[in-house]
Design an enzyme around this catalytic site. Structure first.
Site, PDB file in Angstrom:
ATOM      1  N   TYR A 212       2.327 -10.465  -0.985  1.00 49.92           N
ATOM      2  CA  TYR A 212       3.012 -11.486  -0.197  1.00 49.92           C
ATOM      3  C   TYR A 212       4.216 -12.067  -0.941  1.00 49.92           C
ATOM      4  O   TYR A 212       5.252 -12.355  -0.357  1.00 49.92           O
ATOM      5  CB  TYR A 212       2.062 -12.651   0.106  1.00 49.92           C
ATOM      6  CG  TYR A 212       0.939 -12.355   1.056  1.00 49.92           C
ATOM      7  CD1 TYR A 212       1.180 -12.078   2.399  1.00 49.92           C
ATOM      8  CD2 TYR A 212      -0.390 -12.383   0.622  1.00 49.92           C
ATOM      9  CE1 TYR A 212       0.138 -11.837   3.279  1.00 49.92           C
ATOM     10  CE2 TYR A 212      -1.436 -12.151   1.499  1.00 49.92           C
ATOM     11  CZ  TYR A 212      -1.167 -11.876   2.827  1.00 49.92           C
ATOM     12  OH  TYR A 212      -2.196 -11.633   3.688  1.00 49.92           O
ATOM     13  N   SER A 243       1.836  -3.127   3.940  1.00 49.41           N
ATOM     14  CA  SER A 243       2.018  -4.545   3.644  1.00 49.41           C
ATOM     15  C   SER A 243       0.678  -5.229   3.477  1.00 49.41           C
ATOM     16  O   SER A 243      -0.338  -4.779   4.025  1.00 49.41           O
ATOM     17  CB  SER A 243       2.768  -5.234   4.790  1.00 49.41           C
ATOM     18  OG  SER A 243       1.918  -5.355   5.933  1.00 49.41           O
ATOM     19  N   ASP A 244       0.648  -6.322   2.731  1.00 48.87           N
ATOM     20  CA  ASP A 244      -0.498  -7.204   2.826  1.00 48.87           C
ATOM     21  C   ASP A 244      -0.471  -7.786   4.244  1.00 48.87           C
ATOM     22  O   ASP A 244       0.572  -7.838   4.889  1.00 48.87           O
ATOM     23  CB  ASP A 244      -0.443  -8.304   1.768  1.00 48.87           C
ATOM     24  CG  ASP A 244      -1.826  -8.821   1.406  1.00 48.87           C
ATOM     25  OD1 ASP A 244      -2.752  -8.684   2.235  1.00 48.87           O
ATOM     26  OD2 ASP A 244      -1.998  -9.371   0.304  1.00 48.87           O
ATOM     27  N   TRP A 245      -1.626  -8.225   4.721  1.00 52.35           N
ATOM     28  CA  TRP A 245      -1.757  -8.604   6.126  1.00 52.35           C
ATOM     29  C   TRP A 245      -0.857  -9.803   6.469  1.00 52.35           C
ATOM     30  O   TRP A 245      -0.945 -10.858   5.852  1.00 52.35           O
ATOM     31  CB  TRP A 245      -3.210  -8.897   6.431  1.00 52.35           C
ATOM     32  CG  TRP A 245      -3.972  -7.717   6.983  1.00 52.35           C
ATOM     33  CD1 TRP A 245      -4.814  -7.750   8.059  1.00 52.35           C
ATOM     34  CD2 TRP A 245      -3.965  -6.348   6.542  1.00 52.35           C
ATOM     35  NE1 TRP A 245      -5.321  -6.486   8.298  1.00 52.35           N
ATOM     36  CE2 TRP A 245      -4.811  -5.606   7.399  1.00 52.35           C
ATOM     37  CE3 TRP A 245      -3.296  -5.674   5.519  1.00 52.35           C
ATOM     38  CZ2 TRP A 245      -5.026  -4.243   7.256  1.00 52.35           C
ATOM     39  CZ3 TRP A 245      -3.510  -4.307   5.360  1.00 52.35           C
ATOM     40  CH2 TRP A 245      -4.355  -3.604   6.222  1.00 52.35           C
ATOM     41  N   ALA A 247       2.341  -9.900   5.923  1.00 53.05           N
ATOM     42  CA  ALA A 247       3.381 -10.124   4.910  1.00 53.05           C
ATOM     43  C   ALA A 247       4.755  -9.634   5.355  1.00 53.05           C
ATOM     44  O   ALA A 247       5.768 -10.133   4.872  1.00 53.05           O
ATOM     45  CB  ALA A 247       3.001  -9.441   3.599  1.00 53.05           C
TER      46      ALA A 247
END
Length: 820
Positions: A212, A243-245, A247
């Site tokens: 993030y 991606s991170d969730w 992000a």
């Protein structure tokens, strides 16, 4: 020569297989139009990517880890094997054990239809205050890379992809979505990027997850230099980047920055927005093709692309999950102090004390949570291992700083109703926690027909007295216990943020006087109201419950009496979800509640007191010199209580060594984890962990690498031939044991800009009593290098180096000099 020839032949076969898969990938890519390509790069829901039948592509399924495979359902009615925390796995100092853990997780993933495991976490323990400390391995990049590499090799040997995360410098939780971490290039290269580089080189992971946070002004989901130039360019990474969730923020910046997949869906910056950006001339279609190629390569590797042979056609032999969880736990236990108290002598009467001894905390909070089919508590483990009647139990101290999830004694189910009150679906509810994300609704329920969810059933108390009930979640709730309605209103919060319902605290809403053994009816009804603009729809709320709170002085007095009447007192102290969890950093390193006071009192009553520390990361131990033994159990997974009995009774020795330094917050060199004006400067540069403790001349409670066993070792000789170090050790004790031989490299003239010494390698050896064995450690070239900011390249530093071999950073037994 035969081994070399075999290795060369295998490499040739692997290259041919890679080329064949790549041909299938290119052919599939050529048959896709722009809209399909853009859609493939966007999650279709919380955990999956869309299938594209026109090219024979099945939907790719992802799942959180790293201690278990939850699958697409975040629910206790879909159980998972729960291994010990990553800190425990790293404490074993054994990449092969990490590989075996990975094989088990691949087995679990395949059982649940998962192609991609969102693990391992290889961020560093920059500060002990990091809230997600337990989910990473170590403060040292070499140890982190070695354990993470073993884990990746194990998972992928089962045909399941890993995503090494969080790339990069995601080392704290405060403002993690927006923080700009200011990190020097040298610190990035020598510390934070190093584990990722090692794993890419040695284990070839099929995925990476970007973090993030921003690094030096650019968010990691758009960081072209670190992703495209370093990760893919310099290191040759050929996997996919997810991606991170939530992000991914900007369509063009993300695709040009090397982000392949934006999760979760269905509303992301990819999909329709990406196709529109290409048509508008804002994004080159070649950038989209590169990302799609990476996703198709992933699908080919895991067997989700028709015509491509998966990397693994025959999965490894089946693994006994419970047995491995028990082994990892005991091999990760670190015995940091032992004044002859352990192992327990036969026939001893044991007073077991502590809330966590009865209700074990086996894992950390946040996205790492899985739901095992069963948990062995310390009370369960010791009661089973010791003669009947030899174990007594006392609570000692109440840890509940907030209401826990309704669990013990509850029999619940979830009932879904429409606006007319008609039942549209029912589901099991193994605990008071309801979490349905995306499409994960009970069969028959949809977001169009779902109006309310009632969590209903019975509760049979373990204790008589006032029981507190509460609610975690936002919106309209009705709470009824034993016929009395305690809350019927809208619950709101003053907090803000995308994960407030995940990490917020429950609110007490009623207290009922109940009788032990007498069941009562309970009901919590939630009116579902989901905003239209949320990226992922879901239902999440919790029925919370706390048993009667007893007087703290009385609890400690009972524990003292039990300890005084026993031969040995075993006190289990622990942190809680409000101390260690994803979503926030720690305010201090103290144990919650009155646990320190409890240990002081028990130790005064019984000098043969053993303390088991049930935490995922360092805590302060102000009583450590007052007790006979201190054993760190980390978060020990579902079989933790059985493993604890193995170690306390001497059936197995504790195998762990500290993967991170333990000390007081007052002495800790790096404590700043909270940004100011959106920025967090890493002012310590390359000095974190033991590097910083040594630079500042501070003495920790227990140094990096420290750990005791149940036998003794003599270090007999050390030889260095080039960068190959051979250390001979002898087991001079009375039982077979395992030793972790640690090799540190110390430049003769480190100056002020280099650490006084760094871990350069390690090896585990086993020996019977009287037996002598050799540990062979190969020191990597990188141990002699620093990042030269003038040339923007690695520089080999010539000169004299002392090689130190021993049992920890400070317990050095042998040394020799080499010229580099």
């Amino acid at each position: 020569m035969a081994e070399t020839a075999a290795g060369t032949a295998k490499d040739h076969q692997d290259a041919e297989a890679d080329a064949a898969r790549e041909a299938v990938v290119e052919a599939a890519l050529g048959r896709l139009g722009l809209d399909a390509k853009a859609r493939l790069l966007s999650g279709q829901n919380m955990w999956t990517l869309p299938a594209l039948p026109e090219i024979g592509l099945r939907s790719l399924v992802m799942s959180d880890g790293p201690i278990g495979v939850r699958g697409v359902r975040w629910s206790a009615d879909d159980p998972s094997v729960a291994l010990p925390s990553p800190t425990a796995l790293a404490a074993a100092w054994d990449p092969e054990l990490a590989r075996r853990a990975g094989v088990l997780l691949a087995q679990e993933a395949r059982r649940k239809g998962v192609h991609v495991l969102l693990a391992p976490t290889v961020n560093l323990h920059r500060s002990p205050l990091g809230g997600r400390h337990f989910e990473a391995y170590s403060e040292d990049p070499l140890l982190t890379g070695a354990i993470g590499g073993g884990y990746v090799r194990g998972v992928q040997s089962g045909g399941v992809a890993t995503t090494v995360k969080h790339f990069v410098a995601n080392d704290a939780e405060t403002d993690r979505f927006t923080v700009n971490n200011l990190v020097s290039e040298r610190a990035l290269r020598e510390l934070y990027l190093a584990p990722f580089e090692t794993i890419v080189e040695t284990a070839r992971p099929w995925g990476v997850m970007t973090a993030y946070n921003s690094v030096n002004g650019t968010t990691m989901s758009e960081h072209r230099r670190l992703v495209n130039e370093v990760l893919r360019g310099e290191w040759g990474f050929d996997g996919f980047n997810v991606s991170d969730w939530k992000a991914a923020r900007d369509t063009r910046a993300a695709i040009e920055g090397g982000l392949d997949v934006a999760m979760p869906g269905p509303r992301t910056v990819y999909g329709e927005p990406l196709a529109a950006a290409v048509r508008a001339g804002e994004v080159a279609e070649a950038a989209v093709d590169a990302a799609v190629r990476n996703v198709l390569r992933l699908a080919a590797r895991v067997g989700a692309l028709e015509g491509a042979e998966p990397v693994v056609t025959e999965p490894p032999a089946a693994v006994d999950g419970r047995a491995l969880a028990r082994e990892v736990a005991r091999r990760g236990f670190v015995l940091v102090r032992n004044e002859g108290a352990l192992p327990l002598p036969g026939g001893h009467r044991v007073a077991l004390v502590g809330a966590a001894a009865r209700d074990a905390r086996v894992l950390g909070g946040g996205s790492a949570v899985v739901f095992p089919a069963g948990i062995v508590s310390p009370l369960d483990g010791l009661t089973a291992a010791l003669p009947e009647g030899s174990v007594t139990y006392a609570l000692g101290a109440d840890l509940a700083v907030e209401l826990p999830v309704a669990d013990k004694g509850f029999e619940l189910r979830a009932v879904c109703r429409d606006a007319a009150g008609e039942v549209v679906a029912t589901a099991s509810a193994p605990s008071g926690h309801i979490q349905w994300m995306g499409d994960d609704l009970p069969e028959g329920a949809t977001y169009d027909n779902l109006h309310s969810v009632e969590l209903t059933g019975t509760f049979t108390p373990r204790e008589s007295g006032p029981h507190t009930f509460g609610i975690k979640g936002l919106g309209a709730f009705t709470l009824t216990v034993d016929g009395t309605t305690y809350f019927d209103d809208v619950q709101r919060t003053a907090e803000d943020g995308p994960f407030v319902t995940f990490f917020g605290a429950p609110v007490a809403r009623g207290r009922a006087e109940l009788t032990a053994g007498a069941p009562v009816e309970v009901s919590l009804t939630h009116v579902v109201a989901i905003p239209e603009d949320v990226p992922v729809k879901g239902v999440r709320f919790t029925l919370a419950h706390q048993e009667p709170v007893r007087d703290g002085d009385e609890l400690i007095a009972e524990a003292v009496e039990a300890a005084r009447a026993a031969d040995t007192a075993v006190v289990v102290v622990a942190t809680t979800d409000r101390v260690e969890s994803e979503g926030f950093d720690r305010a201090d390193l103290g144990l919650p509640g009155r646990q320190d006071e409890l240990v002081h009192a028990v130790a005064a009553a019984n000098p043969n007191t053993v303390v088991v520390v049930n935490s995922g990361s360092p805590v302060e131990l102000p009583w450590r010199d007052e007790v006979a033994a201190v054993l760190l159990s980390w978060f020990p997974g579902q079989e933790g209580g059985a493993a604890l009995a193995d170690v306390l009774t001497g059936a197995h020795e504790p195998g762990g060594r500290l993967p991170t330094t333990w000390g007081s917050l007052a002495d800790a060199p790096v404590t700043q984890v909270r940004p100011e004006n959106g920025e967090l400067p890493y002012t310590e540069d390359v000095f974190i962990g033991y590097r910083a403790w040594e630079k500042e001349g501070r003495t920790p409670s227990y140094p990096f690498g420290h750990g005791l066993g149940y036998t003794d070792w003599t270090y007999e000789s050390i030889e260095a031939e080039g960068t190959t170090v051979t250390v001979r050790v002898r087991n001079t004790g009375e039982r077979t044991g395992r030793e972790v031989v640690q090799v540190y490299l110390a430049p003769a003239e480190p100056g002020t800009e280099r650490p006084a010494q760094v871990l350069a390698g390690f090896a585990g050896v086993e020996a019977a009593p009287g037996e002598s064995v050799e540990a062979v450690v190969e020191i990597p070239r990188r141990a002699f290098e620093i990042w030269d900011t003038a040339t923007d390249a690695w520089a080999f530093v010539k000169g004299s180096y002392e090689i130190r071999a021993g049992r920890s950073l400070t317990d050095r037994r042998l040394r020799t000099i080499i010229e580099a």
